[in-house]
Structures are given as C-alpha cells and as structure tokens.
Motif scaffolding. Structure first.
Motif, PDB file in Angstrom:
ATOM      1  N   ARG A   8      27.438  -3.193  84.017  1.00 56.49           N
ATOM      2  CA  ARG A   8      26.771  -2.043  83.895  1.00 56.49           C
ATOM      3  C   ARG A   8      27.266  -1.014  82.526  1.00 56.49           C
ATOM      4  N   ARG A   9      28.887  -1.079  82.963  1.00 54.95           N
ATOM      5  CA  ARG A   9      29.511  -0.248  81.633  1.00 54.95           C
ATOM      6  C   ARG A   9      29.094  -0.568  80.337  1.00 54.95           C
ATOM      7  N   ARG A  10      29.405  -2.113  80.106  1.00 50.88           N
ATOM      8  CA  ARG A  10      28.854  -2.792  78.769  1.00 50.88           C
ATOM      9  C   ARG A  10      27.526  -2.515  78.345  1.00 50.88           C
ATOM     10  N   ALA A  11      26.533  -2.670  79.450  1.00 48.97           N
ATOM     11  CA  ALA A  11      24.985  -2.367  78.956  1.00 48.97           C
ATOM     12  C   ALA A  11      24.829  -0.591  78.656  1.00 48.97           C
ATOM     13  N   ALA A  12      25.642   0.061  79.450  1.00 50.59           N
ATOM     14  CA  ALA A  12      25.613   1.679  79.006  1.00 50.59           C
ATOM     15  C   ALA A  12      26.100   1.975  77.523  1.00 50.59           C
ATOM     16  N   ALA A  13      27.291   1.143  77.177  1.00 55.48           N
ATOM     17  CA  ALA A  13      28.126   1.260  75.829  1.00 55.48           C
ATOM     18  C   ALA A  13      26.946   0.567  75.032  1.00 55.48           C
ATOM     19  N   VAL A  14      26.407  -0.325  75.017  1.00 55.53           N
ATOM     20  CA  VAL A  14      25.394  -0.903  74.171  1.00 55.53           C
ATOM     21  C   VAL A  14      24.046   0.230  73.790  1.00 55.53           C
ATOM     22  N   LEU A  15      23.439   0.642  75.013  1.00 56.52           N
ATOM     23  CA  LEU A  15      22.545   1.615  74.896  1.00 56.52           C
ATOM     24  C   LEU A  15      22.814   2.809  74.030  1.00 56.52           C
ATOM     25  N   ALA A  16      24.155   3.524  74.285  1.00 54.82           N
ATOM     26  CA  ALA A  16      24.675   4.352  73.593  1.00 54.82           C
ATOM     27  C   ALA A  16      24.583   4.315  72.192  1.00 54.82           C
ATOM     28  N   ALA A  17      25.258   3.029  71.916  1.00 57.32           N
ATOM     29  CA  ALA A  17      25.657   2.573  70.574  1.00 57.32           C
ATOM     30  C   ALA A  17      24.188   2.506  69.770  1.00 57.32           C
ATOM     31  N   LEU A  18      23.106   1.971  70.277  1.00 57.52           N
ATOM     32  CA  LEU A  18      21.796   1.909  69.753  1.00 57.52           C
ATOM     33  C   LEU A  18      21.197   3.385  69.714  1.00 57.52           C
ATOM     34  N   LEU A  19      21.393   4.099  70.688  1.00 59.95           N
ATOM     35  CA  LEU A  19      20.869   5.408  70.441  1.00 59.95           C
ATOM     36  C   LEU A  19      21.498   6.288  69.412  1.00 59.95           C
ATOM     37  N   ALA A  20      22.835   5.912  69.118  1.00 62.22           N
ATOM     38  CA  ALA A  20      23.315   6.771  68.003  1.00 62.22           C
ATOM     39  C   ALA A  20      23.018   6.203  66.697  1.00 62.22           C
ATOM     40  N   LEU A  21      22.766   4.956  66.630  1.00 65.34           N
ATOM     41  CA  LEU A  21      22.426   4.360  65.349  1.00 65.34           C
ATOM     42  C   LEU A  21      20.938   4.680  65.201  1.00 65.34           C
ATOM     43  N   ALA A  22      19.972   4.785  66.036  1.00 67.82           N
ATOM     44  CA  ALA A  22      18.734   5.318  65.668  1.00 67.82           C
ATOM     45  C   ALA A  22      18.593   6.645  65.365  1.00 67.82           C
ATOM     46  N   LEU A  23      19.452   7.474  66.047  1.00 69.44           N
ATOM     47  CA  LEU A  23      19.605   8.901  65.756  1.00 69.44           C
ATOM     48  C   LEU A  23      19.968   9.074  64.150  1.00 69.44           C
ATOM     49  N   ALA A  24      21.121   8.299  63.745  1.00 72.66           N
ATOM     50  CA  ALA A  24      21.435   8.385  62.391  1.00 72.66           C
ATOM     51  C   ALA A  24      20.594   7.875  61.352  1.00 72.66           C
ATOM     52  N   ALA A  25      19.864   6.750  61.614  1.00 70.34           N
ATOM     53  CA  ALA A  25      18.973   6.225  60.882  1.00 70.34           C
ATOM     54  C   ALA A  25      17.974   7.359  60.586  1.00 70.34           C
ATOM     55  N   ASP A  26      17.225   8.121  61.693  1.00 73.10           N
ATOM     56  CA  ASP A  26      16.207   9.102  61.641  1.00 73.10           C
ATOM     57  C   ASP A  26      16.851  10.221  60.742  1.00 73.10           C
ATOM     58  N   ALA A  27      18.323  10.761  60.643  1.00 68.95           N
ATOM     59  CA  ALA A  27      18.671  11.879  60.220  1.00 68.95           C
ATOM     60  C   ALA A  27      18.598  11.459  58.697  1.00 68.95           C
ATOM     61  N   VAL A  28      19.091  10.288  58.168  1.00 71.57           N
ATOM     62  CA  VAL A  28      19.075   9.651  56.778  1.00 71.57           C
ATOM     63  C   VAL A  28      17.803   9.515  56.227  1.00 71.57           C
ATOM     64  N   LEU A  29      16.797   9.157  57.097  1.00 74.81           N
ATOM     65  CA  LEU A  29      15.401   9.071  56.526  1.00 74.81           C
ATOM     66  C   LEU A  29      14.798  10.529  56.296  1.00 74.81           C
ATOM     67  N   LYS A  30      14.979  11.608  57.213  1.00 74.39           N
ATOM     68  CA  LYS A  30      14.714  12.747  57.044  1.00 74.39           C
ATOM     69  C   LYS A  30      15.269  13.423  55.657  1.00 74.39           C
ATOM     70  N   ALA A  31      16.423  13.211  55.444  1.00 74.01           N
ATOM     71  CA  ALA A  31      17.094  13.680  54.475  1.00 74.01           C
ATOM     72  C   ALA A  31      16.633  13.378  53.107  1.00 74.01           C
ATOM     73  N   GLU A  32      16.153  12.236  52.943  1.00 74.15           N
ATOM     74  CA  GLU A  32      15.771  11.396  51.712  1.00 74.15           C
ATOM     75  C   GLU A  32      14.310  11.723  51.582  1.00 74.15           C
ATOM     76  N   ARG A  33      13.583  12.456  52.444  1.00 71.63           N
ATOM     77  CA  ARG A  33      12.098  12.698  52.175  1.00 71.63           C
ATOM     78  C   ARG A  33      11.812  14.228  52.637  1.00 71.63           C
ATOM     79  N   PRO A  34      12.170  15.138  51.860  1.00 72.23           N
ATOM     80  CA  PRO A  34      12.123  16.418  52.146  1.00 72.23           C
ATOM     81  C   PRO A  34      10.647  16.873  52.358  1.00 72.23           C
ATOM     82  N   GLY A  35      10.233  17.813  53.169  1.00 71.60           N
ATOM     83  CA  GLY A  35       9.135  18.275  53.755  1.00 71.60           C
ATOM     84  C   GLY A  35       8.386  19.091  52.842  1.00 71.60           C
ATOM     85  N   VAL A  36       7.147  19.572  53.070  1.00 66.49           N
ATOM     86  CA  VAL A  36       6.397  20.562  52.375  1.00 66.49           C
ATOM     87  C   VAL A  36       7.176  21.865  52.317  1.00 66.49           C
TER      88      VAL A  36
END
Length: 174
Positions: A8-36
């Motif tokens: 359970r702890r290992r699964a929670a750690a993997v989920l937390a790592a995946l979430l952190a990776l997804a949030l980081a990827a989202d931030a990078v994509l938004k920074a590269e593509r400015p809005g109107v």
C-alpha cells in the motif's frame, strides 16, 4: 511491517510520483504556450495599438461613438435594451454580424465584469458560475438572445470587454 502495508505504501508513493510528474509536465506545456491575455499584454507593453487590427467586418457603419474610426458594423437591433446599453463606453466594436460586441473600460477586469453582470441581471439574465472573477456565461429564459459570454481582459491601461451573444438565428441578430 506486513507485506500488505508495504504494498500500500509503495502504491501510494508511485501514485504521488506520477501525479507530481503530470503536474510538472502540465506546467512546462503551459509555460511554452502563452495565452491570449499574455499576448495582448505583450503587444500593449511593446506600444502596439491593435485596435485597427480588431475592427471586424467590411464597409462603413457605427457601433456607438460616431467619431470612432474603427467601428464597422452597426450595433445589433435591440442590443441596448435586451443585453446592455453601451452609452459611455469607449472603443465600441461590433463583429461577426452582431454576435460579438466589444468595448474598453478604465477598471480592473474583475470590476468591469461585475459592472457587466449587474447590467445583464437588470435585464433578466442569470449568471452561470464559472470560477472566474473576470468572465462567465449568462442565460435567459426568453427573448431573441438566450445565451451570452462575457470576457474581461486587461490590455495596457484599460480593460477590454467582449460580449458574445447567441440569438435565434445563431448569430447576433434577433
């Protein structure tokens, strides 16, 4: 420690790592593509006057101020009574055959949106919660126009307000 607890702890750690990776990827994509809003602010900071570029339609006409050289399409019939009056607003523009009306105000976007929201409520419009303090949708039970979207964006020293309405014909005309 039991094997079940370790899994359970290992699964929670993997989920937390995946979430952190997804949030980081989202931030990078938004920074590269400015809005109107970012693009408009950048143009304003560079001293561009984009009003001439934003005039819609072709030919002569007025959308409010008779001295406004950029106004090209007339204000849709009944807009002032049904949606909101535009007396006193600067840089009034009409486009998309009356479905889009824009103007500028000397107020912060949230304050400008509150003014427009008040004007719409006085005419029977209901605000649809959007989570934004500077834009949102409105609906109305009856009348030639039953849906509107308002967006307020800071552009230089003023705020640009754009009202898009859907009418019976699918455009801005009732």
């Amino acid at each position: 420690m039991s094997a079940l607890l370790r899994r359970r702890r290992r699964a929670a750690a993997v989920l937390a790592a995946l979430l952190a990776l997804a949030l980081a990827a989202d931030a990078v994509l938004k920074a590269e593509r400015p809005g109107v809003a970012h693009e408009a602010a950048a143009l304003a900071a560079d001293g561009w006057d984009a009003r001439g570029l934003l005039a819609f339609g072709e030919g002569e006409g007025t959308a409010g101020d008779a001295n406004d050289a950029y106004a090209v399409e007339p204000l849709p019939e009944g807009f002032a009574e049904e949606v909101m009056p535009l007396d006193g607003y600067a840089d009034v523009r009409v486009g998309a055959e009356g479905a889009v009306v824009g103007f500028t105000v000397n107020a912060e976007p949230a304050r400008a949106f509150e003014e427009v929201r008040s004007a719409l409520r006085e005419r029977g419009w209901t605000s649809v919660p959007s989570g934004s303090d500077a834009g949102g949708s409105f609906v109305k039970r009856a009348g030639p126009r039953t849906w509107a979207y308002v967006a307020c964006v800071r552009t230089g020293e003023t705020t640009s307000v754009v009202v898009q309405c859907a009418a019976i014909d699918g455009k801005g005309r009732a």
